[in-house]
Scaffold this motif. Structure first.
Motif, PDB file in Angstrom:
ATOM      1  N   ARG A  21     -51.280   0.584 -16.645  1.00  0.00           N
ATOM      2  CA  ARG A  21     -50.130  -0.574 -16.391  1.00  0.00           C
ATOM      3  C   ARG A  21     -50.819  -1.830 -16.265  1.00  0.00           C
ATOM      4  O   ARG A  21     -50.462  -2.958 -16.958  1.00  0.00           O
ATOM      5  CB  ARG A  21     -49.327  -0.259 -15.237  1.00  0.00           C
ATOM      6  N   MET A  22     -51.932  -1.935 -15.525  1.00  0.00           N
ATOM      7  CA  MET A  22     -52.807  -3.438 -15.219  1.00  0.00           C
ATOM      8  C   MET A  22     -53.201  -3.762 -16.715  1.00  0.00           C
ATOM      9  O   MET A  22     -53.129  -4.934 -16.938  1.00  0.00           O
ATOM     10  CB  MET A  22     -53.707  -3.216 -14.043  1.00  0.00           C
ATOM     11  N   LEU A  26     -41.024   7.249 -29.409  1.00  0.00           N
ATOM     12  CA  LEU A  26     -40.758   7.017 -28.165  1.00  0.00           C
ATOM     13  C   LEU A  26     -39.348   7.400 -27.728  1.00  0.00           C
ATOM     14  O   LEU A  26     -39.364   7.875 -26.356  1.00  0.00           O
ATOM     15  CB  LEU A  26     -40.884   5.510 -28.088  1.00  0.00           C
ATOM     16  N   SER A  27     -38.585   7.584 -28.385  1.00  0.00           N
ATOM     17  CA  SER A  27     -37.230   7.870 -28.128  1.00  0.00           C
ATOM     18  C   SER A  27     -37.088   9.239 -27.767  1.00  0.00           C
ATOM     19  O   SER A  27     -36.394   9.763 -26.655  1.00  0.00           O
ATOM     20  CB  SER A  27     -36.301   7.638 -29.254  1.00  0.00           C
ATOM     21  N   LEU A  72     -35.860   1.654 -24.706  1.00  0.00           N
ATOM     22  CA  LEU A  72     -35.899   1.844 -23.090  1.00  0.00           C
ATOM     23  C   LEU A  72     -34.600   1.495 -22.507  1.00  0.00           C
ATOM     24  O   LEU A  72     -34.434   2.471 -21.575  1.00  0.00           O
ATOM     25  CB  LEU A  72     -36.873   0.853 -22.521  1.00  0.00           C
ATOM     26  N   TYR A  73     -33.791   0.640 -22.923  1.00  0.00           N
ATOM     27  CA  TYR A  73     -32.549   0.528 -22.163  1.00  0.00           C
ATOM     28  C   TYR A  73     -31.331   0.980 -22.908  1.00  0.00           C
ATOM     29  O   TYR A  73     -30.125   0.489 -22.555  1.00  0.00           O
ATOM     30  CB  TYR A  73     -32.382  -1.215 -21.926  1.00  0.00           C
ATOM     31  N   THR A  74     -31.591   1.831 -23.622  1.00  0.00           N
ATOM     32  CA  THR A  74     -30.203   2.737 -24.287  1.00  0.00           C
ATOM     33  C   THR A  74     -30.240   3.875 -23.814  1.00  0.00           C
ATOM     34  O   THR A  74     -31.327   4.839 -24.155  1.00  0.00           O
ATOM     35  CB  THR A  74     -30.279   2.344 -25.617  1.00  0.00           C
ATOM     36  N   SER A 131     -37.050  -1.463 -14.538  1.00  0.00           N
ATOM     37  CA  SER A 131     -37.970  -1.923 -15.697  1.00  0.00           C
ATOM     38  C   SER A 131     -39.368  -1.547 -15.168  1.00  0.00           C
ATOM     39  O   SER A 131     -39.920  -1.131 -16.323  1.00  0.00           O
ATOM     40  CB  SER A 131     -37.945  -3.579 -15.793  1.00  0.00           C
ATOM     41  N   ARG A 132     -39.910  -1.482 -14.116  1.00  0.00           N
ATOM     42  CA  ARG A 132     -41.012  -0.959 -13.792  1.00  0.00           C
ATOM     43  C   ARG A 132     -41.283   0.325 -14.152  1.00  0.00           C
ATOM     44  O   ARG A 132     -42.229   0.652 -14.543  1.00  0.00           O
ATOM     45  CB  ARG A 132     -41.475  -1.130 -12.141  1.00  0.00           C
ATOM     46  N   GLU A 133     -40.272   1.052 -13.727  1.00  0.00           N
ATOM     47  CA  GLU A 133     -40.234   2.623 -14.343  1.00  0.00           C
ATOM     48  C   GLU A 133     -40.522   2.816 -15.628  1.00  0.00           C
ATOM     49  O   GLU A 133     -41.483   3.652 -16.076  1.00  0.00           O
ATOM     50  CB  GLU A 133     -38.881   3.201 -13.747  1.00  0.00           C
ATOM     51  N   SER A 134     -39.972   2.196 -16.358  1.00  0.00           N
ATOM     52  CA  SER A 134     -40.050   2.168 -17.985  1.00  0.00           C
ATOM     53  C   SER A 134     -41.644   1.566 -18.417  1.00  0.00           C
ATOM     54  O   SER A 134     -41.781   1.767 -19.583  1.00  0.00           O
ATOM     55  CB  SER A 134     -38.874   1.323 -18.401  1.00  0.00           C
ATOM     56  N   GLY A 135     -41.948   0.933 -17.577  1.00  0.00           N
ATOM     57  CA  GLY A 135     -43.341   0.652 -18.000  1.00  0.00           C
ATOM     58  C   GLY A 135     -43.397  -1.106 -18.315  1.00  0.00           C
ATOM     59  O   GLY A 135     -44.527  -1.272 -18.908  1.00  0.00           O
TER      60      GLY A 135
END
Ligand code: ADP
Length: 270
Positions: free
Chosen positions: A84-85, A126-127, A164-166, A214-218
């Protein structure tokens, strides 16, 4: 450089008068430059040690013998957080490169259709189990002058966000088309949507509607800031429309003078 920098604005004043406002922005620009340099240097310096840590964690994870097997989850966590970093640092570096004025905009004719086709493949992967339905509507003849790498990154950010947001089984539509105003790359989704008060702030660095989610989704919170900068460098604009609970439309608008048709590609490009 320490040259005096003046910003001018002309403001209409009554029927036939104009006000000319001149403002000395030298110091503001110097501070901005210092901020940009600082971020660029800090990200650059953090990159090497993180690469080393990530490398060791990876081999450690593989080398654990059975007596230390219960350390596996912790090491996996450390690896994920390190990664992540690394993403964050790459995004910060990308933003500083985009902002630095010395970095000239390439003018190669970019085959947007090819970019969108690869992004579509990545997005399907990804989906995964969310099993979104993708609809593609792409003009293969339409090219735009600019940077392949930057446009890839901008479009990929938008499509990844849509995934990510659907929620599962949602529809994601990707379009690349031309009209009398120019060319447009449009990603629409039937996802979570965004409340109106958040929309103007979405392209600010680290602005996220729901931090936890959002953090969860990376996500790094830098994606849309990057898209906005890339569009500015292509003399274009990012347009966002959204309705909470219904879905969102992210549209990249390119001016007509940047467009090339595949048929006249060889004639117009040097
Ligand atoms: P992140 O890395 O958090 O995704 P971005 O800059 O790409 O950062 O996006 C900023 C915020 O905008 C996200 O955290 C999310 O809240 C919202 N957002 C972006 N794209 C969408 C979308 N397609 N649908 C709903 N919300 C979105």
């Amino acid at each position: 450089d320490d040259k005096l920098q003046i910003e001018y604005r002309v403001i209409p004043y009554g029927d036939n008068l104009r006000l000319l406002v001149a403002r000395d922005v030298t110091q503001i620009q110097q501070i901005n430059q210092m901020r940009r340099d600082f971020i660029a240097n800090a990200s650059h310096e953090l990159r090497t040690p993180l690469t080393v840590i990530a490398g060791y964690l990876e081999s450690l994870e593989g080398d654990l013998d059975s007596s230390a097997a219960d350390l596996q989850p912790q090491i996996r966590q450390m690896r994920q957080q390190t990664s992540r970093m690394q993403t964050l640092i790459e995004d910060l570096l990308m933003l500083s490169t985009l902002e630095s004025r010395s970095n000239k905009q390439p003018q190669e004719p970019v085959a947007v259709a090819d970019i969108l086709t690869s992004i579509y493949k990545e997005a399907t992967a990804l989906s995964g189990e969310k099993n979104h339905m993708f609809a593609l509507d792409i003009d293969h003849e339409l090219l735009v002058r600019g940077s392949h790498k930057e446009l890839y990154s901008a479009f990929s950010n938008l499509v990844v966000n849509a995934v990510l947001y659907t929620p599962a089984k949602g529809i994601i539509r990707i379009r690349w088309y031309e009209d009398d105003k120019g060319a447009h790359m449009k990603v629409s989704d039937t996802g979570d949507g965004i409340a109106p008060e958040h929309i103007p702030r979405l392209t600010e660095r680290f602005y996220r509607v729901d931090r936890g989610r959002s953090r969860e989704s990376g996500g790094t919170g830098l994606g849309l800031a990057i898209v906005k900068h890339i569009m500015q460098r292509h003399h274009g604009l990012l347009n966002i429309e959204s309705e909470l609970g219904k879905g969102s439309i992210f549209r990249c608008d390119f001016p007509p003078d940047l467009l090339v048709r595949k048929s006249d590609d060889t004639a117009t490009s040097q």
